[in-house]
Design a protein around this motif. Structure first.
Motif, PDB file in Angstrom:
ATOM      1  N   UNK A   6       0.828  -1.206   0.000  1.00 13.61           N
ATOM      2  CA  UNK A   6       0.000   0.000   0.000  1.00 13.61           C
ATOM      3  C   UNK A   6       0.861   1.253   0.000  1.00 13.61           C
ATOM      4  N   UNK A  10       0.897   4.179  -2.798  1.00 12.37           N
ATOM      5  CA  UNK A  10       0.541   5.561  -2.496  1.00 12.37           C
ATOM      6  C   UNK A  10       1.625   6.537  -2.926  1.00 12.37           C
TER       7      UNK A  10
ATOM      8  N   UNK B 104      -5.202   1.041  -3.162  1.00 15.60           N
ATOM      9  CA  UNK B 104      -5.451   1.361  -1.760  1.00 15.60           C
ATOM     10  C   UNK B 104      -6.902   1.771  -1.534  1.00 15.60           C
ATOM     11  N   UNK B 105      -7.432   1.415  -0.367  1.00 19.03           N
ATOM     12  CA  UNK B 105      -8.842   1.678  -0.097  1.00 19.03           C
ATOM     13  C   UNK B 105      -9.115   3.185  -0.042  1.00 19.03           C
ATOM     14  N   UNK B 106      -8.166   3.923   0.516  1.00 20.32           N
ATOM     15  CA  UNK B 106      -8.350   5.369   0.600  1.00 20.32           C
ATOM     16  C   UNK B 106      -7.579   6.042  -0.519  1.00 20.32           C
ATOM     17  N   UNK B 108      -5.146   8.056  -2.243  1.00 24.64           N
ATOM     18  CA  UNK B 108      -3.881   8.634  -1.786  1.00 24.64           C
ATOM     19  C   UNK B 108      -3.904  10.162  -1.817  1.00 24.64           C
TER      20      UNK B 108
END
Lengths: 419, 163
Positions: A6, A10, B104-106, B108
Protein backbone atom coordinates in the motif's frame (compact mmCIF):
# COMPACT_ATOMS: atom_id res chain seq x y z
CA UNK A 1 -2.78 -6.42 0.63
CA UNK A 2 0.31 -5.87 2.75
CA UNK A 3 0.96 -2.52 4.29
CA UNK A 4 4.21 -2.26 2.46
CA UNK A 5 2.54 -2.66 -0.91
CA UNK A 6 0.00 0.00 0.00
CA UNK A 7 2.75 2.41 0.92
CA UNK A 8 4.48 1.84 -2.36
CA UNK A 9 1.26 2.35 -4.30
CA UNK A 10 0.54 5.56 -2.50
CA UNK A 11 3.93 6.89 -3.46
CA UNK A 12 3.35 6.41 -7.15
CA UNK A 13 1.29 9.53 -7.85
CA UNK A 14 3.83 11.68 -6.01
CA UNK A 15 6.67 10.22 -8.07
CA UNK A 16 4.73 10.74 -11.26
CA UNK A 17 4.01 14.32 -10.33
CA UNK A 18 7.69 14.92 -9.67
CA UNK A 19 8.74 13.63 -13.04
CA UNK A 20 6.17 15.87 -14.69
CA UNK A 21 7.30 18.91 -12.78
CA UNK A 22 10.96 18.29 -13.46
CA UNK A 23 10.22 17.68 -17.12
CA UNK A 24 12.47 14.65 -17.07
CA UNK A 25 9.98 11.97 -17.90
CA UNK A 26 11.60 9.07 -19.62
CA UNK A 27 9.91 9.21 -22.97
CA UNK A 28 9.21 12.86 -23.50
CA UNK A 29 9.73 12.46 -27.20
CA UNK A 30 6.27 10.90 -27.51
CA UNK A 31 3.96 13.79 -28.03
CA UNK A 32 0.19 13.71 -28.49
CA UNK A 33 -1.89 16.69 -29.57
CA UNK A 34 -5.56 16.42 -28.64
CA UNK A 35 -7.90 18.71 -30.54
CA UNK A 36 -11.08 19.48 -28.61
CA UNK A 37 -11.59 19.53 -24.84
CA UNK A 38 -15.04 18.03 -24.35
CA UNK A 39 -15.80 14.69 -22.73
CA UNK A 40 -13.73 12.72 -25.26
CA UNK A 41 -10.74 15.04 -25.56
CA UNK A 42 -10.36 15.88 -21.88
CA UNK A 43 -10.57 12.20 -20.91
CA UNK A 44 -7.98 11.16 -23.49
CA UNK A 45 -5.61 13.90 -22.29
CA UNK A 46 -6.04 13.02 -18.61
CA UNK A 47 -5.73 9.26 -19.03
CA UNK A 48 -2.74 9.51 -21.39
CA UNK A 49 -0.87 11.47 -18.72
CA UNK A 50 -2.11 9.39 -15.79
CA UNK A 51 -1.53 5.97 -17.32
CA UNK A 52 1.87 6.84 -18.78
CA UNK A 53 2.92 8.34 -15.45
CA UNK A 54 3.72 11.50 -17.31
CA UNK A 55 5.78 9.59 -19.86
CA UNK A 56 3.85 11.01 -22.80
CA UNK A 57 3.64 14.72 -23.53
CA UNK A 58 0.09 15.87 -24.14
CA UNK A 59 -1.10 19.16 -25.57
CA UNK A 60 -4.83 19.90 -25.50
CA UNK A 61 -6.04 22.49 -28.00
CA UNK A 62 -9.49 24.02 -27.71
CA UNK A 63 -10.92 27.22 -29.08
CA UNK A 64 -12.55 27.91 -25.71
CA UNK A 65 -11.01 28.25 -22.27
CA UNK A 66 -13.63 25.95 -20.77
CA UNK A 67 -16.08 23.27 -21.76
CA UNK A 68 -19.78 23.64 -21.10
CA UNK A 69 -21.40 20.26 -20.57
CA UNK A 70 -24.44 19.34 -22.60
CA UNK A 71 -25.08 16.70 -19.97
CA UNK A 72 -27.57 18.15 -17.45
CA UNK A 73 -28.01 21.29 -19.54
CA UNK A 74 -31.75 20.70 -19.97
CA UNK A 75 -31.92 21.66 -16.29
CA UNK A 76 -30.73 25.14 -17.24
CA UNK A 77 -33.97 25.54 -19.18
CA UNK A 78 -36.13 25.14 -16.07
CA UNK A 79 -33.79 27.19 -13.91
CA UNK A 80 -32.53 24.36 -11.70
CA UNK A 81 -28.96 24.81 -12.88
CA UNK A 82 -26.92 27.59 -14.38
CA UNK A 83 -24.27 27.31 -17.05
CA UNK A 84 -21.63 27.98 -14.40
CA UNK A 85 -22.57 24.67 -12.75
CA UNK A 86 -21.76 22.89 -15.99
CA UNK A 87 -18.60 24.76 -17.04
CA UNK A 88 -15.22 23.13 -16.65
CA UNK A 89 -11.90 24.82 -17.24
CA UNK A 90 -8.71 22.88 -17.89
CA UNK A 91 -6.75 23.98 -14.81
CA UNK A 92 -6.83 20.54 -13.18
CA UNK A 93 -5.73 18.83 -16.37
CA UNK A 94 -2.87 21.29 -16.51
CA UNK A 95 -1.83 21.47 -12.85
CA UNK A 96 -2.52 17.95 -11.66
CA UNK A 97 -1.83 15.91 -14.78
CA UNK A 98 0.62 18.12 -16.64
CA UNK A 99 -1.42 18.56 -19.81
CA UNK A 100 -0.25 21.55 -21.83
CA UNK A 101 -3.29 23.70 -22.64
CA UNK A 102 -3.40 25.78 -25.80
CA UNK A 103 -6.39 27.97 -26.58
CA UNK A 104 -7.04 28.46 -30.25
CA UNK A 105 -8.95 27.33 -33.30
CA UNK A 106 -7.56 24.59 -35.53
CA UNK A 107 -7.24 25.09 -39.27
CA UNK A 108 -5.86 21.75 -40.44
CA UNK A 109 -5.06 18.29 -39.21
CA UNK A 110 -2.71 15.76 -40.79
CA UNK A 111 -0.65 12.82 -39.58
CA UNK A 112 1.88 14.20 -37.09
CA UNK A 113 0.68 17.77 -37.38
CA UNK A 114 -1.96 20.19 -36.15
CA UNK A 115 -2.04 23.68 -37.63
CA UNK A 116 -3.79 26.38 -35.64
CA UNK A 117 -5.71 29.28 -37.12
CA UNK A 118 -2.97 31.52 -35.71
CA UNK A 119 -0.55 29.75 -38.06
CA UNK A 120 1.22 27.92 -35.22
CA UNK A 121 2.23 24.40 -36.13
CA UNK A 122 2.22 21.65 -33.50
CA UNK A 123 4.17 18.61 -34.58
CA UNK A 124 3.55 15.39 -32.74
CA UNK A 125 3.59 11.60 -32.90
CA UNK A 126 -0.16 11.18 -32.58
CA UNK A 127 -3.13 13.44 -33.20
CA UNK A 128 -6.44 12.88 -31.41
CA UNK A 129 -9.48 14.66 -32.85
CA UNK A 130 -12.40 15.13 -30.46
CA UNK A 131 -14.32 18.07 -31.82
CA UNK A 132 -17.88 16.83 -31.43
CA UNK A 133 -20.55 17.73 -33.93
CA UNK A 134 -21.62 20.35 -36.41
CA UNK A 135 -25.08 20.99 -37.84
CA UNK A 136 -26.50 20.79 -41.34
CA UNK A 137 -27.78 24.04 -42.79
CA UNK A 138 -31.54 24.36 -42.98
CA UNK A 139 -32.95 27.01 -45.34
CA UNK A 140 -34.00 30.08 -43.37
CA UNK A 141 -32.66 28.82 -40.06
CA UNK A 142 -30.80 31.41 -37.99
CA UNK A 143 -29.72 29.79 -34.75
CA UNK A 144 -29.30 33.19 -33.11
CA UNK A 145 -33.07 33.53 -33.35
CA UNK A 146 -34.14 29.89 -33.30
CA UNK A 147 -31.74 28.17 -30.88
CA UNK A 148 -30.71 24.54 -31.15
CA UNK A 149 -29.33 24.55 -27.59
CA UNK A 150 -27.71 21.24 -28.54
CA UNK A 151 -24.18 22.48 -28.01
CA UNK A 152 -24.35 23.91 -24.52
CA UNK A 153 -23.42 27.49 -23.78
CA UNK A 154 -24.98 30.73 -24.96
CA UNK A 155 -27.47 28.71 -26.98
CA UNK A 156 -28.79 27.13 -23.79
CA UNK A 157 -29.32 30.51 -22.14
CA UNK A 158 -30.95 31.88 -25.29
CA UNK A 159 -33.52 29.09 -25.29
CA UNK A 160 -34.08 29.46 -21.53
CA UNK A 161 -34.68 33.20 -21.94
CA UNK A 162 -37.08 32.71 -24.84
CA UNK A 163 -39.07 30.21 -22.79
CA UNK A 164 -39.24 32.69 -19.92
CA UNK A 165 -40.04 35.74 -21.95
CA UNK A 166 -41.85 34.66 -25.11
CA UNK A 167 -44.15 31.91 -23.92
CA UNK A 168 -47.50 33.40 -22.88
CA UNK A 169 -49.08 32.59 -19.55
CA UNK A 170 -51.72 30.35 -21.14
CA UNK A 171 -52.28 28.60 -24.46
CA UNK A 172 -48.70 28.84 -25.69
CA UNK A 173 -47.04 26.57 -28.21
CA UNK A 174 -43.48 25.32 -27.96
CA UNK A 175 -42.23 23.58 -31.10
CA UNK A 176 -39.15 21.40 -31.14
CA UNK A 177 -37.65 19.30 -33.90
CA UNK A 178 -35.56 16.14 -33.54
CA UNK A 179 -33.02 15.33 -36.26
CA UNK A 180 -32.58 12.01 -37.99
CA UNK A 181 -30.40 9.60 -35.97
CA UNK A 182 -27.58 9.31 -35.18
CA UNK A 183 -27.58 12.47 -33.16
CA UNK A 184 -25.95 13.42 -29.85
CA UNK A 185 -27.66 12.01 -26.73
CA UNK A 186 -30.47 9.73 -27.97
CA UNK A 187 -32.86 10.34 -25.02
CA UNK A 188 -32.02 14.05 -24.80
CA UNK A 189 -34.71 15.54 -27.05
CA UNK A 190 -37.48 13.49 -25.42
CA UNK A 191 -36.20 14.51 -22.01
CA UNK A 192 -36.34 18.14 -23.16
CA UNK A 193 -39.93 17.72 -24.35
CA UNK A 194 -40.88 16.36 -20.91
CA UNK A 195 -39.15 19.20 -19.06
CA UNK A 196 -40.82 21.77 -21.30
CA UNK A 197 -44.20 20.20 -20.61
CA UNK A 198 -43.38 20.33 -16.92
CA UNK A 199 -42.38 24.00 -17.09
CA UNK A 200 -45.45 24.99 -19.08
CA UNK A 201 -48.05 23.12 -17.08
CA UNK A 202 -46.90 25.10 -14.06
CA UNK A 203 -47.07 28.36 -15.92
CA UNK A 204 -50.69 28.15 -16.96
CA UNK A 205 -53.31 26.27 -18.91
CA UNK A 206 -53.67 25.12 -22.46
CA UNK A 207 -49.99 24.94 -23.40
CA UNK A 208 -48.75 22.56 -26.06
CA UNK A 209 -45.32 21.08 -26.78
CA UNK A 210 -45.23 20.00 -30.42
CA UNK A 211 -42.45 17.50 -31.08
CA UNK A 212 -41.55 16.95 -34.74
CA UNK A 213 -39.35 13.87 -34.91
CA UNK A 214 -37.55 13.07 -38.17
CA UNK A 215 -37.29 9.49 -36.94
CA UNK A 216 -40.13 6.99 -37.21
CA UNK A 217 -40.23 6.38 -33.48
CA UNK A 218 -38.80 7.45 -30.12
CA UNK A 219 -35.09 6.65 -30.24
CA UNK A 220 -34.33 5.80 -26.60
CA UNK A 221 -36.17 4.80 -23.41
CA UNK A 222 -39.27 4.26 -25.50
CA UNK A 223 -41.27 2.71 -22.68
CA UNK A 224 -40.54 5.62 -20.38
CA UNK A 225 -41.15 8.36 -22.89
CA UNK A 226 -44.30 6.79 -24.31
CA UNK A 227 -45.67 6.64 -20.78
CA UNK A 228 -44.74 10.28 -20.25
CA UNK A 229 -46.04 11.53 -23.61
CA UNK A 230 -49.29 9.57 -23.60
CA UNK A 231 -49.82 9.55 -19.84
CA UNK A 232 -48.46 12.27 -17.59
CA UNK A 233 -48.21 14.86 -20.36
CA UNK A 234 -50.99 13.67 -22.67
CA UNK A 235 -52.71 17.05 -22.59
CA UNK A 236 -49.55 18.92 -23.45
CA UNK A 237 -47.18 16.92 -25.62
CA UNK A 238 -48.14 16.41 -29.25
CA UNK A 239 -45.57 13.92 -30.56
CA UNK A 240 -45.38 13.43 -34.32
CA UNK A 241 -43.03 10.81 -35.76
CA UNK A 242 -41.50 10.86 -39.26
CA UNK A 243 -41.78 14.61 -39.67
CA UNK A 244 -38.72 16.32 -41.16
CA UNK A 245 -37.99 20.02 -41.40
CA UNK A 246 -37.76 21.54 -44.88
CA UNK A 247 -37.23 25.18 -43.92
CA UNK A 248 -37.63 27.64 -41.09
CA UNK A 249 -38.86 31.21 -40.93
CA UNK A 250 -36.63 32.44 -38.13
CA UNK A 251 -38.36 35.80 -37.65
CA UNK A 252 -41.93 34.47 -37.65
CA UNK A 253 -40.92 31.29 -35.79
CA UNK A 254 -42.48 28.94 -38.27
CA UNK A 255 -41.22 25.49 -39.17
CA UNK A 256 -42.22 24.21 -42.59
CA UNK A 257 -42.18 20.43 -42.81
CA UNK A 258 -41.22 18.34 -45.82
CA UNK A 259 -44.93 17.52 -46.18
CA UNK A 260 -45.61 21.27 -46.53
CA UNK A 261 -47.24 21.94 -43.18
CA UNK A 262 -46.43 25.20 -41.41
CA UNK A 263 -46.06 24.82 -37.66
CA UNK A 264 -45.87 28.03 -35.69
CA UNK A 265 -44.53 28.30 -32.16
CA UNK A 266 -44.24 31.07 -29.60
CA UNK A 267 -40.81 29.53 -29.09
CA UNK A 268 -39.20 27.21 -31.61
CA UNK A 269 -36.25 24.91 -30.93
CA UNK A 270 -34.81 23.41 -34.10
CA UNK A 271 -32.07 20.82 -33.68
CA UNK A 272 -30.61 20.27 -37.15
CA UNK A 273 -29.14 17.01 -38.38
CA UNK A 274 -25.57 16.39 -37.17
CA UNK A 275 -22.33 15.43 -38.84
CA UNK A 276 -18.62 15.51 -38.09
CA UNK A 277 -17.34 19.11 -38.12
CA UNK A 278 -15.88 20.67 -41.27
CA UNK A 279 -12.36 20.36 -39.90
CA UNK A 280 -12.63 16.57 -40.16
CA UNK A 281 -14.24 16.70 -43.59
CA UNK A 282 -11.57 19.04 -44.94
CA UNK A 283 -8.78 17.02 -43.37
CA UNK A 284 -9.96 13.90 -45.18
CA UNK A 285 -11.09 12.05 -42.06
CA UNK A 286 -14.66 11.41 -43.18
CA UNK A 287 -13.92 10.07 -46.65
CA UNK A 288 -17.10 11.59 -48.04
CA UNK A 289 -19.29 10.18 -45.26
CA UNK A 290 -21.04 12.01 -42.48
CA UNK A 291 -18.77 10.66 -39.72
CA UNK A 292 -15.13 9.61 -39.40
CA UNK A 293 -14.53 5.85 -39.77
CA UNK A 294 -12.18 4.44 -37.10
CA UNK A 295 -10.88 1.17 -35.76
CA UNK A 296 -12.85 0.76 -32.49
CA UNK A 297 -9.97 -1.10 -30.82
CA UNK A 298 -7.86 2.07 -30.96
CA UNK A 299 -10.03 4.86 -32.46
CA UNK A 300 -7.33 5.36 -35.07
CA UNK A 301 -8.75 6.76 -38.28
CA UNK A 302 -9.35 4.17 -41.01
CA UNK A 303 -8.25 6.84 -43.48
CA UNK A 304 -5.26 8.64 -41.93
CA UNK A 305 -2.89 6.50 -39.82
CA UNK A 306 -1.61 8.29 -36.72
CA UNK A 307 -4.77 10.36 -36.39
CA UNK A 308 -7.37 9.19 -33.87
CA UNK A 309 -11.01 10.27 -33.69
CA UNK A 310 -13.00 9.85 -30.47
CA UNK A 311 -16.41 10.95 -29.25
CA UNK A 312 -19.33 12.12 -31.33
CA UNK A 313 -17.40 12.59 -34.60
CA UNK A 314 -16.49 8.95 -35.13
CA UNK A 315 -18.50 6.49 -37.15
CA UNK A 316 -18.80 3.38 -34.95
CA UNK A 317 -22.45 2.64 -34.30
CA UNK A 318 -22.17 3.35 -30.57
CA UNK A 319 -24.49 6.01 -29.17
CA UNK A 320 -23.16 9.56 -29.24
CA UNK A 321 -22.96 10.93 -25.71
CA UNK A 322 -20.56 12.42 -23.19
CA UNK A 323 -20.55 9.23 -21.13
CA UNK A 324 -19.75 7.13 -24.20
CA UNK A 325 -17.11 9.65 -25.29
CA UNK A 326 -15.36 9.30 -21.93
CA UNK A 327 -15.60 5.53 -22.24
CA UNK A 328 -14.12 5.40 -25.76
CA UNK A 329 -11.40 7.88 -24.81
CA UNK A 330 -9.91 5.36 -22.37
CA UNK A 331 -9.67 2.72 -25.10
CA UNK A 332 -7.94 5.31 -27.27
CA UNK A 333 -5.53 6.42 -24.53
CA UNK A 334 -4.58 2.80 -23.82
CA UNK A 335 -3.99 2.17 -27.52
CA UNK A 336 -1.74 5.20 -27.92
CA UNK A 337 0.32 4.28 -24.85
CA UNK A 338 0.81 0.81 -26.30
CA UNK A 339 1.68 2.18 -29.71
CA UNK A 340 4.20 4.55 -28.12
CA UNK A 341 5.69 1.56 -26.34
CA UNK A 342 5.97 -0.32 -29.63
CA UNK A 343 3.53 -2.91 -28.32
CA UNK A 344 0.62 -4.47 -30.14
CA UNK A 345 -2.85 -3.11 -29.61
CA UNK A 346 -4.29 -6.16 -31.35
CA UNK A 347 -3.29 -9.03 -29.09
CA UNK A 348 -6.00 -11.46 -28.14
CA UNK A 349 -6.05 -10.63 -24.43
CA UNK A 350 -6.65 -6.93 -25.06
CA UNK A 351 -9.22 -7.43 -27.80
CA UNK A 352 -11.21 -9.83 -25.65
CA UNK A 353 -11.58 -7.10 -23.03
CA UNK A 354 -12.48 -4.01 -25.01
CA UNK A 355 -15.74 -2.69 -23.66
CA UNK A 356 -17.50 0.64 -23.47
CA UNK A 357 -20.66 1.53 -21.66
CA UNK A 358 -23.42 4.02 -21.51
CA UNK A 359 -25.41 5.14 -18.53
CA UNK A 360 -27.55 8.21 -18.28
CA UNK A 361 -30.37 9.71 -16.31
CA UNK A 362 -33.23 11.70 -17.82
CA UNK A 363 -35.26 14.13 -15.75
CA UNK A 364 -38.93 13.59 -16.59
CA UNK A 365 -40.20 16.20 -14.14
CA UNK A 366 -38.34 18.74 -12.04
CA UNK A 367 -38.01 16.19 -9.24
CA UNK A 368 -38.05 12.79 -10.91
CA UNK A 369 -35.81 11.01 -13.38
CA UNK A 370 -35.50 7.78 -15.34
CA UNK A 371 -32.34 6.06 -16.56
CA UNK A 372 -30.95 4.09 -19.47
CA UNK A 373 -27.89 1.87 -19.60
CA UNK A 374 -26.00 -0.49 -21.92
CA UNK A 375 -22.63 -2.20 -22.32
CA UNK A 376 -20.88 -2.61 -25.67
CA UNK A 377 -18.15 -5.12 -26.43
CA UNK A 378 -15.86 -5.80 -29.32
CA UNK A 379 -16.95 -8.56 -31.65
CA UNK A 380 -13.50 -10.01 -32.27
CA UNK A 381 -14.56 -11.46 -35.62
CA UNK A 382 -16.21 -8.44 -37.21
CA UNK A 383 -14.00 -6.00 -35.25
CA UNK A 384 -17.08 -3.89 -34.55
CA UNK A 385 -18.44 -2.76 -31.21
CA UNK A 386 -21.78 -4.38 -30.51
CA UNK A 387 -24.42 -4.06 -27.84
CA UNK A 388 -24.52 -6.79 -25.21
CA UNK A 389 -28.30 -7.28 -25.53
CA UNK A 390 -29.01 -8.34 -21.95
CA UNK A 391 -27.15 -5.31 -20.60
CA UNK A 392 -29.59 -2.88 -22.21
CA UNK A 393 -32.06 -1.59 -19.67
CA UNK A 394 -34.19 1.35 -18.80
CA UNK A 395 -35.78 2.42 -15.53
CA UNK A 396 -39.09 0.78 -14.67
CA UNK A 397 -40.28 4.07 -13.30
CA UNK A 398 -39.25 7.69 -12.98
CA UNK A 399 -38.82 8.73 -9.39
CA UNK A 400 -37.02 11.04 -6.99
CA UNK A 401 -34.43 8.40 -6.10
CA UNK A 402 -33.25 8.37 -9.71
CA UNK A 403 -33.36 12.12 -9.72
CA UNK A 404 -30.93 12.24 -6.82
CA UNK A 405 -28.70 9.54 -8.37
CA UNK A 406 -28.56 11.67 -11.53
CA UNK A 407 -26.47 14.21 -9.63
CA UNK A 408 -24.12 11.52 -8.32
CA UNK A 409 -23.72 10.17 -11.83
CA UNK A 410 -22.98 13.53 -13.42
CA UNK A 411 -20.67 14.57 -10.59
CA UNK A 412 -18.56 11.45 -11.03
CA UNK A 413 -18.58 11.64 -14.82
CA UNK A 414 -17.55 15.29 -14.76
CA UNK A 415 -14.77 14.54 -12.29
CA UNK A 416 -13.51 11.50 -14.21
CA UNK A 417 -13.28 13.71 -17.28
CA UNK A 418 -12.11 17.12 -16.14
CA UNK A 419 -10.62 16.67 -12.63
CA UNK B 1 14.92 8.50 -32.46
CA UNK B 2 15.57 5.05 -33.85
CA UNK B 3 12.82 2.47 -33.78
CA UNK B 4 14.63 0.34 -31.20
CA UNK B 5 15.27 3.24 -28.87
CA UNK B 6 11.68 4.30 -29.18
CA UNK B 7 10.57 0.78 -28.39
CA UNK B 8 12.78 0.70 -25.30
CA UNK B 9 11.55 4.00 -23.95
CA UNK B 10 8.02 2.87 -24.69
CA UNK B 11 8.51 -0.29 -22.71
CA UNK B 12 9.77 1.89 -19.89
CA UNK B 13 6.43 3.72 -19.96
CA UNK B 14 4.55 0.50 -19.53
CA UNK B 15 6.92 -0.79 -16.87
CA UNK B 16 6.45 2.36 -14.89
CA UNK B 17 2.82 1.43 -14.48
CA UNK B 18 1.90 0.16 -11.05
CA UNK B 19 1.20 -3.47 -11.84
CA UNK B 20 2.86 -4.36 -15.08
CA UNK B 21 6.12 -4.97 -13.27
CA UNK B 22 4.85 -7.65 -10.95
CA UNK B 23 6.40 -10.91 -12.13
CA UNK B 24 3.82 -13.01 -10.30
CA UNK B 25 1.03 -12.00 -12.66
CA UNK B 26 0.57 -13.87 -15.87
CA UNK B 27 -2.12 -11.59 -17.20
CA UNK B 28 -1.58 -8.13 -18.61
CA UNK B 29 -2.51 -5.74 -15.83
CA UNK B 30 -2.95 -2.88 -18.27
CA UNK B 31 -5.78 -4.84 -19.87
CA UNK B 32 -7.40 -5.12 -16.43
CA UNK B 33 -6.80 -1.42 -15.88
CA UNK B 34 -8.54 -0.52 -19.15
CA UNK B 35 -11.47 -2.81 -18.39
CA UNK B 36 -11.78 -1.44 -14.84
CA UNK B 37 -11.56 2.17 -16.00
CA UNK B 38 -14.97 1.69 -17.57
CA UNK B 39 -16.46 1.77 -14.07
CA UNK B 40 -14.94 5.19 -13.36
CA UNK B 41 -17.60 7.23 -15.14
CA UNK B 42 -19.85 6.51 -12.16
CA UNK B 43 -17.47 5.22 -9.47
CA UNK B 44 -14.76 7.83 -9.87
CA UNK B 45 -11.28 7.76 -11.33
CA UNK B 46 -9.54 4.65 -9.92
CA UNK B 47 -12.75 3.80 -8.07
CA UNK B 48 -12.71 6.74 -5.65
CA UNK B 49 -16.30 7.89 -6.01
CA UNK B 50 -17.90 11.17 -5.15
CA UNK B 51 -21.37 11.72 -3.75
CA UNK B 52 -23.45 8.70 -2.78
CA UNK B 53 -22.07 6.26 -5.33
CA UNK B 54 -19.97 3.46 -3.92
CA UNK B 55 -16.19 3.62 -3.62
CA UNK B 56 -14.82 0.42 -5.14
CA UNK B 57 -11.07 0.91 -4.77
CA UNK B 58 -9.47 -1.41 -2.25
CA UNK B 59 -12.48 -3.71 -2.03
CA UNK B 60 -11.65 -7.37 -1.53
CA UNK B 61 -11.57 -9.04 -4.94
CA UNK B 62 -13.82 -11.85 -3.71
CA UNK B 63 -16.42 -9.42 -2.43
CA UNK B 64 -16.50 -7.42 -5.64
CA UNK B 65 -16.72 -10.58 -7.71
CA UNK B 66 -19.56 -11.88 -5.57
CA UNK B 67 -21.46 -8.58 -5.64
CA UNK B 68 -21.24 -8.31 -9.41
CA UNK B 69 -22.12 -11.98 -9.86
CA UNK B 70 -25.20 -11.52 -7.69
CA UNK B 71 -26.28 -8.53 -9.76
CA UNK B 72 -25.71 -10.54 -12.91
CA UNK B 73 -27.84 -13.34 -11.53
CA UNK B 74 -30.90 -11.25 -10.74
CA UNK B 75 -34.03 -12.86 -12.18
CA UNK B 76 -35.43 -9.48 -13.01
CA UNK B 77 -32.74 -6.82 -13.41
CA UNK B 78 -34.01 -3.74 -11.67
CA UNK B 79 -31.26 -1.20 -11.41
CA UNK B 80 -28.45 0.11 -13.54
CA UNK B 81 -25.84 -2.15 -11.99
CA UNK B 82 -27.92 -5.29 -12.58
CA UNK B 83 -27.84 -4.42 -16.27
CA UNK B 84 -24.22 -3.29 -16.28
CA UNK B 85 -23.09 -6.54 -14.66
CA UNK B 86 -24.81 -8.48 -17.46
CA UNK B 87 -22.48 -6.75 -19.89
CA UNK B 88 -19.38 -8.56 -18.64
CA UNK B 89 -18.22 -12.18 -18.66
CA UNK B 90 -17.27 -13.84 -15.36
CA UNK B 91 -13.66 -13.64 -16.47
CA UNK B 92 -13.98 -9.89 -17.06
CA UNK B 93 -15.64 -9.39 -13.68
CA UNK B 94 -12.77 -11.28 -12.07
CA UNK B 95 -10.27 -8.99 -13.82
CA UNK B 96 -12.14 -5.85 -12.74
CA UNK B 97 -12.33 -7.13 -9.15
CA UNK B 98 -8.62 -7.93 -9.12
CA UNK B 99 -7.75 -4.49 -10.38
CA UNK B 100 -9.75 -2.58 -7.79
CA UNK B 101 -8.56 -4.91 -5.02
CA UNK B 102 -5.00 -3.94 -5.88
CA UNK B 103 -5.62 -0.25 -5.19
CA UNK B 104 -5.45 1.36 -1.76
CA UNK B 105 -8.84 1.68 -0.10
CA UNK B 106 -8.35 5.37 0.60
CA UNK B 107 -7.59 7.77 -2.18
CA UNK B 108 -3.88 8.63 -1.79
CA UNK B 109 -4.70 12.17 -2.86
CA UNK B 110 -7.25 12.62 -0.11
CA UNK B 111 -4.91 10.99 2.41
CA UNK B 112 -2.14 13.37 1.53
CA UNK B 113 -4.50 16.07 2.72
CA UNK B 114 -4.49 17.81 -0.59
CA UNK B 115 -7.79 19.51 -1.17
CA UNK B 116 -9.44 18.24 -4.29
CA UNK B 117 -9.26 21.01 -6.75
CA UNK B 118 -12.29 22.35 -8.50
CA UNK B 119 -15.04 20.39 -6.83
CA UNK B 120 -17.67 19.70 -9.41
CA UNK B 121 -20.49 19.07 -7.01
CA UNK B 122 -23.58 20.81 -8.17
CA UNK B 123 -25.44 22.90 -5.62
CA UNK B 124 -27.72 20.52 -3.83
CA UNK B 125 -29.04 22.92 -1.28
CA UNK B 126 -30.72 24.90 -4.01
CA UNK B 127 -31.96 21.74 -5.57
CA UNK B 128 -33.76 20.67 -2.42
CA UNK B 129 -35.29 24.07 -1.93
CA UNK B 130 -36.53 23.86 -5.47
CA UNK B 131 -37.87 20.41 -4.81
CA UNK B 132 -39.89 21.61 -1.85
CA UNK B 133 -41.26 24.51 -3.83
CA UNK B 134 -42.27 22.12 -6.56
CA UNK B 135 -43.83 19.69 -4.16
CA UNK B 136 -46.03 22.48 -2.87
CA UNK B 137 -46.97 23.34 -6.41
CA UNK B 138 -47.63 19.69 -7.17
CA UNK B 139 -50.06 19.51 -4.26
CA UNK B 140 -51.94 22.52 -5.54
CA UNK B 141 -51.77 21.09 -9.04
CA UNK B 142 -53.16 17.75 -7.87
CA UNK B 143 -56.09 19.41 -6.13
CA UNK B 144 -56.74 21.39 -9.25
CA UNK B 145 -56.51 18.29 -11.39
CA UNK B 146 -58.95 16.38 -9.21
CA UNK B 147 -61.47 19.16 -9.63
CA UNK B 148 -60.98 19.21 -13.36
CA UNK B 149 -61.29 15.47 -13.63
CA UNK B 150 -64.62 15.60 -11.85
CA UNK B 151 -65.83 18.24 -14.28
CA UNK B 152 -64.45 16.85 -17.47
CA UNK B 153 -64.44 13.41 -18.94
CA UNK B 154 -62.01 11.82 -21.25
CA UNK B 155 -63.09 13.84 -24.25
CA UNK B 156 -59.61 15.29 -24.59
CA UNK B 157 -57.99 11.88 -24.74
CA UNK B 158 -55.25 12.08 -27.32
CA UNK B 159 -55.75 10.45 -30.67
CA UNK B 160 -52.80 8.13 -30.93
CA UNK B 161 -53.03 7.87 -34.69
CA UNK B 162 -52.50 11.53 -35.38
CA UNK B 163 -48.97 11.10 -36.67
Amino acid sequence: MSLKRRTILQMIPATAALSVVSGQSMAASHHVVVVGGGFAGATVAKYLRMWSNGGIDVTLVDKNSRHVSCIMSNLVLNGQLQLGDLSFDYSTLQDKYGVRIVQGGVRRIAAGMVELESGDLHECDYVVVATGISFDDIPGLDSRKIPHAWIAGEQTNLLRDQIREDMPRDNGTFVMTIPRAPYRCPPGPYERACLLADILRRRGDGHRVVVLDANDRIQAERTTFERAFYGLYRDIIDYRASVSVASVNSDERIVTTVAGENVHGDVVNVIPRHGAPGLLVESGLTGGGRWAPVNPTTYESSLIPGVYVVGDSQATAQPKSGHMANSQAKVCADAIIRAAAGLSTQNRERLANITTNSACFSPITATEASWLTAVFRLNTETRAMELVPESLGEAHDWNSENYSAMFDWSENLFADTFR
Amino acid sequence: MTQSKRRLSGIAILLSLPFAASPALAEDETVNRLLASQCAQCHGTNGYARGDFEDIAGEEAGDLFEDLSDMKGEDRPENIMDHQALGYSDEQIRRIARYYASLPEDDPERQAGSEREGEVEIERAGEHEYEREYEREYEREDEHEDEREREEHDDDERDEDDD
